[in-house]
Design an enzyme around this catalytic site. Structure first.
Site, PDB file in Angstrom:
ATOM      1  CB  SER A  30      -0.873   0.068   1.264  1.00 48.55           C
ATOM      2  OG  SER A  30      -1.663  -1.056   1.374  1.00 48.55           O
ATOM      3  CG  HIS A  39      -3.557  -1.445  -3.256  1.00 50.91           C
ATOM      4  ND1 HIS A  39      -2.681  -2.447  -2.961  1.00 50.91           N
ATOM      5  CD2 HIS A  39      -3.899  -0.899  -2.077  1.00 50.91           C
ATOM      6  CE1 HIS A  39      -2.512  -2.514  -1.656  1.00 50.91           C
ATOM      7  NE2 HIS A  39      -3.250  -1.586  -1.100  1.00 50.91           N
ATOM      8  CG  HIS A  78      -5.418  -6.546   0.188  1.00 52.66           C
ATOM      9  ND1 HIS A  78      -5.338  -5.613  -0.821  1.00 52.66           N
ATOM     10  CD2 HIS A  78      -4.322  -6.378   0.964  1.00 52.66           C
ATOM     11  CE1 HIS A  78      -4.229  -4.915  -0.649  1.00 52.66           C
ATOM     12  NE2 HIS A  78      -3.598  -5.350   0.416  1.00 52.66           N
ATOM     13  CE1 TYR A 128      -9.045  -4.577   1.615  1.00 48.75           C
ATOM     14  CE2 TYR A 128      -7.262  -5.512   2.906  1.00 48.75           C
ATOM     15  CZ  TYR A 128      -7.735  -4.570   2.024  1.00 48.75           C
ATOM     16  OH  TYR A 128      -6.882  -3.615   1.542  1.00 48.75           O
ATOM     17  CD  GLU A 129      -8.934  -5.791  -2.940  1.00 49.08           C
ATOM     18  OE1 GLU A 129      -9.354  -5.276  -3.987  1.00 49.08           O
ATOM     19  OE2 GLU A 129      -7.741  -6.127  -2.773  1.00 49.08           O
ATOM     20  CB  ALA A 165       1.615  -0.184   4.590  1.00 52.59           C
ATOM     21  CG  MET A 182      -5.281  -5.955   6.912  1.00 50.82           C
ATOM     22  SD  MET A 182      -6.517  -4.727   6.516  1.00 50.82           S
ATOM     23  CE  MET A 182      -6.590  -3.794   8.071  1.00 50.82           C
ATOM     24  CB  SER A 183      -1.077  -8.267   2.191  1.00 50.26           C
ATOM     25  OG  SER A 183       0.030  -7.551   2.716  1.00 50.26           O
ATOM     26  CG  ASN A 241      -0.773   2.102  11.584  1.00 52.77           C
ATOM     27  OD1 ASN A 241      -0.720   1.721  10.413  1.00 52.77           O
ATOM     28  ND2 ASN A 241      -1.262   1.352  12.554  1.00 52.77           N
ATOM     29  CG  HIS A 293      -6.936   3.205   3.518  1.00 54.25           C
ATOM     30  ND1 HIS A 293      -6.025   2.163   3.506  1.00 54.25           N
ATOM     31  CD2 HIS A 293      -7.053   3.613   2.230  1.00 54.25           C
ATOM     32  CE1 HIS A 293      -5.612   1.961   2.262  1.00 54.25           C
ATOM     33  NE2 HIS A 293      -6.217   2.827   1.467  1.00 54.25           N
TER      34      HIS A 293
END
Ligand code: HPA
Length: 272
Positions: free
Chosen positions: A30, A61, A83, A85-86, A113, A211-212, A235, A247
């Site tokens: 990201s 992305h 991802h 979550y998509e 990230a 998340m990846s 973060n 985000h």
């Protein structure tokens, strides 16, 4: 169509357009896609031009493969990933990794990230991934085994290659960039974690959360890639500061970190 048929369809589609054999495959996380702009591109192909290829829906992305050279190494760079979550199934999420292996790549450089869990980190730091926890996301190898790629029950005791890690750590030292080392844990997202989850993940030994990546690393290890990975700490994880996470904050941090990030990746790949 089975996942294996889909993979071959994508491979046939790309082969017919670009006869390029990469040695190193790089996935840019990201906001970290800017590295691809600096490569003297021999060819670029948009994911939408590849029959059957999953398209990313996340802002920030991009979606293309860039082929070119870093130092003497022929590379393929993924500017943007998809991802879980998509809403994609895991076999789609890891299809690009397998595709790059079929193209001939031997080394996979994963980047992302992530949220920092290690209390010594601050936003803007980097972490070399030493190992991972993927237990909170479905295993990408579930389903019929792709025998031509790898074995049914692959060993995961050395996912992140010691020699590559040494190169990346040495590169960061030479550049004077502090590089933490730690375990990456993958959650499914898209919600960020709760403070209680972050406490749990810290107890489990995780240094950063995202998340990846971990599912990609499993598929890549299965398929015989040598792997290394860096997390950009965009973060501090939830509950470590008083600020709610957004985000937009992650993307802004990645923008700021991009120049150093590009330096590490580029000079490490030159040595591989
Ligand atoms: N959690 C999960 N994924 C992330 C984070 C986070 O704090 N930051 C960037 N990606």
């Amino acid at each position: 169509m089975t996942p294996l048929e889909k993979l071959h369809k994508c491979h046939d589609s790309i082969k017919s357009k670009i006869p390029f054999k990469p040695r190193v495959a790089i996935i840019l996380g990201s906001g970290l896609g800017a590295l691809a702009d600096e490569i003297d591109a021999a060819a670029t192909i948009d994911y939408s031009e590849i029959d059957g290829f999953p398209q990313s829906t996340v802002i920030g992305h991009k979606g293309c493969f860039v082929f070119g050279h870093i130092g003497g190494n022929p590379v393929v760079v993924m500017q943007g990933r998809v991802h879980y979550y998509e809403g994609y199934c895991m076999s789609d999420v890891v299809l690009p990794v397998r595709l790059m292996r079929l193209m001939g790549a031997e080394i996979l450089f994963l980047t992302n990230a992530a949220g920092g869990i290690n209390a010594e980190m601050t936003a803007g730091d980097f972490m070399l991934i030493t190992d991972q926890i993927s237990t909170f996301a479905p295993n990408p190898l579930i389903g019929g085994n792709m025998e031509e790629l790898g074995t049914r029950f692959p060993d995961m005791s050395g996912i992140y290659n010691a020699e590559l890690r040494e190169i990346v750590q040495r590169t960061a030292d030479e550049l004077g960039i502090k590089l933490f080392e730690g375990v990456y844990v993958q959650t499914t997202g898209p919600s960020f974690e709760s403070p209680a989850e972050i406490k749990m993940l810290r107890t489990f030994g995780a240094g950063a959360v995202g998340m990846s990546t971990a599912c990609e690393a499993i598929a890549a290890n299965h398929a015989g890639f040598k792997i290394c990975g860096i997390s950009f700490i965009a973060n501090l994880a939830c509950g470590m500061t008083d600020n709610p996470l957004t985000h937009a904050e992650v993307m802004e941090a990645a923008d700021n970190g991009a120049p150093l990030f590009k330096k590490i990746v580029r000079s490490a790949v030159e040595k591989m």
